[in-house]
Scaffold this motif. Sequence first.
Motif, PDB file in Angstrom:
ATOM      1  N   ALA A 112      -4.446   9.836  -2.779  1.00 44.88           N
ATOM      2  CA  ALA A 112      -3.251   9.722  -3.460  1.00 44.88           C
ATOM      3  C   ALA A 112      -3.771   8.634  -4.692  1.00 44.88           C
ATOM      4  O   ALA A 112      -3.419   8.635  -6.080  1.00 44.88           O
ATOM      5  CB  ALA A 112      -2.136   9.403  -2.947  1.00 44.88           C
ATOM      6  N   LEU A 113      -4.038   7.371  -4.386  1.00 44.56           N
ATOM      7  CA  LEU A 113      -4.602   6.085  -5.058  1.00 44.56           C
ATOM      8  C   LEU A 113      -5.554   6.614  -5.896  1.00 44.56           C
ATOM      9  O   LEU A 113      -5.555   6.392  -7.293  1.00 44.56           O
ATOM     10  CB  LEU A 113      -4.832   5.203  -4.158  1.00 44.56           C
ATOM     11  CG  LEU A 113      -3.707   4.495  -3.270  1.00 44.56           C
ATOM     12  CD1 LEU A 113      -4.233   3.251  -2.686  1.00 44.56           C
ATOM     13  CD2 LEU A 113      -2.565   4.103  -4.238  1.00 44.56           C
ATOM     14  N   GLY A 169       3.359   5.971  -2.577  1.00 42.57           N
ATOM     15  CA  GLY A 169       4.554   6.685  -3.273  1.00 42.57           C
ATOM     16  C   GLY A 169       4.422   6.942  -4.588  1.00 42.57           C
ATOM     17  O   GLY A 169       4.798   7.990  -5.047  1.00 42.57           O
ATOM     18  N   GLU A 170       4.166   5.670  -5.180  1.00 44.53           N
ATOM     19  CA  GLU A 170       4.193   6.104  -6.743  1.00 44.53           C
ATOM     20  C   GLU A 170       3.273   7.131  -7.216  1.00 44.53           C
ATOM     21  O   GLU A 170       3.325   7.862  -8.084  1.00 44.53           O
ATOM     22  CB  GLU A 170       3.907   4.639  -7.266  1.00 44.53           C
ATOM     23  CG  GLU A 170       4.998   3.671  -7.189  1.00 44.53           C
ATOM     24  CD  GLU A 170       4.572   2.474  -7.744  1.00 44.53           C
ATOM     25  OE1 GLU A 170       3.570   2.275  -8.562  1.00 44.53           O
ATOM     26  OE2 GLU A 170       5.380   1.479  -7.708  1.00 44.53           O
ATOM     27  N   ALA A 171       1.873   7.112  -6.539  1.00 44.00           N
ATOM     28  CA  ALA A 171       0.871   8.051  -6.773  1.00 44.00           C
ATOM     29  C   ALA A 171       1.728   9.179  -7.007  1.00 44.00           C
ATOM     30  O   ALA A 171       1.221  10.224  -7.566  1.00 44.00           O
ATOM     31  CB  ALA A 171      -0.196   7.465  -6.295  1.00 44.00           C
ATOM     32  N   MET A 172       1.870   9.583  -5.570  1.00 45.48           N
ATOM     33  CA  MET A 172       2.315  10.748  -5.334  1.00 45.48           C
ATOM     34  C   MET A 172       3.532  11.389  -6.249  1.00 45.48           C
ATOM     35  O   MET A 172       3.815  12.795  -6.263  1.00 45.48           O
ATOM     36  CB  MET A 172       2.697  11.206  -3.647  1.00 45.48           C
ATOM     37  CG  MET A 172       1.338  10.711  -2.763  1.00 45.48           C
ATOM     38  SD  MET A 172       1.764  10.932  -1.033  1.00 45.48           S
ATOM     39  CE  MET A 172       1.508  12.915  -0.941  1.00 45.48           C
ATOM     40  N   ALA A 173       4.254  10.440  -6.653  1.00 42.75           N
ATOM     41  CA  ALA A 173       5.431  10.889  -7.593  1.00 42.75           C
ATOM     42  C   ALA A 173       4.883  11.053  -9.072  1.00 42.75           C
ATOM     43  O   ALA A 173       5.378  11.789  -9.676  1.00 42.75           O
ATOM     44  CB  ALA A 173       6.327   9.768  -7.599  1.00 42.75           C
ATOM     45  N   PHE A 216       0.869  -1.348  -0.126  1.00 46.72           N
ATOM     46  CA  PHE A 216       0.114   0.171  -0.015  1.00 46.72           C
ATOM     47  C   PHE A 216       0.777   1.380   0.113  1.00 46.72           C
ATOM     48  O   PHE A 216       0.740   2.190  -0.766  1.00 46.72           O
ATOM     49  CB  PHE A 216      -0.971  -0.138   1.243  1.00 46.72           C
ATOM     50  CG  PHE A 216      -1.825   0.985   1.418  1.00 46.72           C
ATOM     51  CD1 PHE A 216      -3.054   1.305   0.543  1.00 46.72           C
ATOM     52  CD2 PHE A 216      -1.590   2.121   2.580  1.00 46.72           C
ATOM     53  CE1 PHE A 216      -3.566   2.520   0.616  1.00 46.72           C
ATOM     54  CE2 PHE A 216      -2.259   3.263   2.549  1.00 46.72           C
ATOM     55  CZ  PHE A 216      -3.392   3.346   1.799  1.00 46.72           C
ATOM     56  N   SER A 217       1.846   1.324   0.872  1.00 47.51           N
ATOM     57  CA  SER A 217       3.012   2.360   0.917  1.00 47.51           C
ATOM     58  C   SER A 217       3.660   2.678  -0.265  1.00 47.51           C
ATOM     59  O   SER A 217       3.587   3.823  -0.723  1.00 47.51           O
ATOM     60  CB  SER A 217       3.853   2.386   2.197  1.00 47.51           C
ATOM     61  OG  SER A 217       3.056   2.214   3.450  1.00 47.51           O
TER      62      SER A 217
END
Length: 129
Positions: free
Chosen positions: A97-98, A10-14, A5-6
């Motif tokens: 974010a997701l 992180g990918e979403a926020m990048a 999940f984390s």
Amino acid sequence: MVKTFSQSVGEAMAEVPVISPTEAQQRIQQESRTLVIDPRDAADIPATGIIPGAMNISYGSLTYKADNELPPDYREPELEDRSRPIITTCETGELGALAGKLLNDMGFSNVSILEGGTQAWKDAGFPTD
């Protein structure tokens, strides 16, 4: 490859722009078409409230409500315009974010993620319903 999940957050926020509560509030005031989406389950909203005017579309429902190729009964009319300014949020930002990444992946071109979610919005002194 297993993804946590984390890592997904992180990918979403990048990949999707992240904005502050102050910037989100300014966008909402300056662009009346801005749509705020809170993808939490409806039962989770009362814990922190929701940003005034935000739509609560659960993450699971968002996967088909944003799909313009499905029959109209399944879709959300507010998501018809893929260029509409959208800000995604949740309690602390992770699910928002997701949701932002999901919309971005589905071809929405003007999506932002509210950093820190509704909690950061409240901490910045902005109201919730």
